[in-house]
Design a protein around this motif. Structure first.
Motif, PDB file in Angstrom:
ATOM      1  N   ARG A   1      13.310  -7.726 112.330  1.00 56.68           N
ATOM      2  CA  ARG A   1      12.119  -6.888 112.177  1.00 56.68           C
ATOM      3  C   ARG A   1      10.839  -7.675 111.935  1.00 56.68           C
ATOM      4  N   ILE A   2      10.908  -8.755 111.220  1.00 57.94           N
ATOM      5  CA  ILE A   2       9.715  -9.452 110.755  1.00 57.94           C
ATOM      6  C   ILE A   2       8.916 -10.002 111.941  1.00 57.94           C
ATOM      7  N   GLU A   3       7.590  -9.823 111.914  1.00 59.49           N
ATOM      8  CA  GLU A   3       6.747 -10.357 112.968  1.00 59.49           C
ATOM      9  C   GLU A   3       6.558 -11.856 112.770  1.00 59.49           C
TER      10      GLU A   3
ATOM     11  N   SER B   1       7.551 -16.184 126.520  1.00 59.93           N
ATOM     12  CA  SER B   1       8.992 -16.370 126.349  1.00 59.93           C
ATOM     13  C   SER B   1       9.433 -15.970 124.951  1.00 59.93           C
ATOM     14  N   LEU B   2       8.696 -16.431 123.943  1.00 55.81           N
ATOM     15  CA  LEU B   2       9.040 -16.084 122.565  1.00 55.81           C
ATOM     16  C   LEU B   2       8.869 -14.588 122.320  1.00 55.81           C
TER      17      LEU B   2
ATOM     18  N   GLY C   1      11.614  -9.582 121.088  1.00 51.38           N
ATOM     19  CA  GLY C   1      11.397  -8.146 121.207  1.00 51.38           C
ATOM     20  C   GLY C   1       9.973  -7.718 120.903  1.00 51.38           C
ATOM     21  N   GLY C   2       9.010  -8.562 121.271  1.00 52.02           N
ATOM     22  CA  GLY C   2       7.602  -8.207 121.083  1.00 52.02           C
ATOM     23  C   GLY C   2       7.072  -8.446 119.691  1.00 52.02           C
TER      24      GLY C   2
ATOM     25  N   ALA D   1       6.609  -9.153 126.167  1.00 51.69           N
ATOM     26  CA  ALA D   1       7.213  -7.843 125.908  1.00 51.69           C
ATOM     27  C   ALA D   1       6.173  -6.836 125.447  1.00 51.69           C
ATOM     28  N   ARG D   2       5.190  -7.299 124.686  1.00 50.04           N
ATOM     29  CA  ARG D   2       4.154  -6.390 124.210  1.00 50.04           C
ATOM     30  C   ARG D   2       3.142  -6.163 125.329  1.00 50.04           C
ATOM     31  N   PRO D   3       2.874  -4.942 125.723  1.00 48.48           N
ATOM     32  CA  PRO D   3       1.916  -4.692 126.810  1.00 48.48           C
ATOM     33  C   PRO D   3       0.556  -5.342 126.518  1.00 48.48           C
TER      34      PRO D   3
END
Length: 281
Positions: free
Chosen positions: A74-76, A98-99, A104-105, A169-171
């Motif tokens: 979960r942690i950003e 890539s990261l 998962g964004g 992954a993040r738009p």
């Protein structure tokens, strides 16, 4: 106000076992972000403006954060900061994408123009144009992440008829966090950043917030960036109390980041994390 932790990619806590223990504990305690800094090389012998001894170990932030990504859910994962003019922007865009995909964004790409002349000189980057390079590199990376047919022409980077996948992954790409306390850094945060990252003592933040307000009157902010997030790391003193957290919340800080110096003992760092996670915010 969210809570983050910085600096655990250096000194006595950078090993795989220590990282696994502390990253898991930080996530259990509710920390929402984990930040890693960067110095490719350091002045030797140490100069007055250097933040560390040349013999102090510090990991590459993207390599470190990739390891933390595999240990957490979960942690950003933030860079605080990547010294952007020292990096090839297309290579960094690929690494960041890539990261972001593998996590998962969860990537927060913190960048700054840098300030250590011996480090920049060793890497072949003139100090005089580091700000212009930083702005141009940010624009070029954003183009590569977001355009259907990426093309960019600048003084320091130019490309066309190329592409790079996977996209982040993040738009729109990772959230860009701009570090620094100069008028140029404030303008960069307003015009190109989703967030601003500052640090100092408890009396420094109001002055920097005023600098950001002045910058907002000098440059346009693209609508795609949304409201500017305020991220603050107190480094003098290192320890926080309930009064400090309330003051920062009242000033509009969105993320408060702690820095468990001196990073000499993993047990002390874990106790630091437990204490600060319990403070009201």
């Amino acid at each position: 106000m969210e809570l983050g932790v910085a600096g655990l990619s250096a000194k006595a806590v950078l090993g795989p076992a220590e990282t696994a223990r502390l990253a898991g504990r930080a996530e259990e305690l509710g920390y929402s972000s984990w930040w890693a800094g960067e110095h490719v090389v350091l002045p030797s012998p140490r100069t007055p403006d250097a933040p560390m001894e040349p013999t102090d170990p510090i990991l590459d932030p993207l390599v470190h954060l990739s390891y933390v990504a595999a240990l957490t859910r979960r942690i950003e994962l933030g860079t605080a900061i990547v010294i952007l003019p020292q990096r090839n922007p297309l290579v960094l865009a690929k690494q960041a994408a890539s990261l972001d995909v593998l996590s998962g964004g969860r990537l927060l790409l913190g960048v700054g123009a840098g300030y250590l002349e011996p480090e920049m000189t060793a890497l072949g980057v003139p100090m005089a144009d580091r700000g212009r390079r930083t702005d141009e590199y940010l624009d070029a990376m954003t183009e590569l992440w977001t355009s259907a047919a990426p093309a960019y022409r600048g003084r320091y980077v130019s490309f066309e008829n190329v592409d790079a996948h996977p996209r982040p992954a993040r738009p729109g790409g990772p959230r860009i966090v701009v570090g620094g306390h100069s008028p140029a850094a404030f303008r960069r945060a307003v015009s190109r950043g989703h967030a601003w990252f500052g640090n100092g003592g408890p009396d420094d933040l109001p002055r920097h917030l005023e600098g950001l307000r002045r910058a907002a009157g000098e440059v346009d902010r693209p609508a795609r960036l949304g409201p500017l997030e305020i991220i603050w790391m107190q480094v003098d003193p290192v320890d926080l109390d309930a009064g400090a957290t309330r003051r920062y919340a009242d000033l509009g800080v969105d993320r408060l980041v702690v820095y468990p110096l001196p990073l000499a003992d993993p047990g002390d760092v874990e106790r630091f994390l437990e204490h600060h996670a319990a403070l009201p915010r």
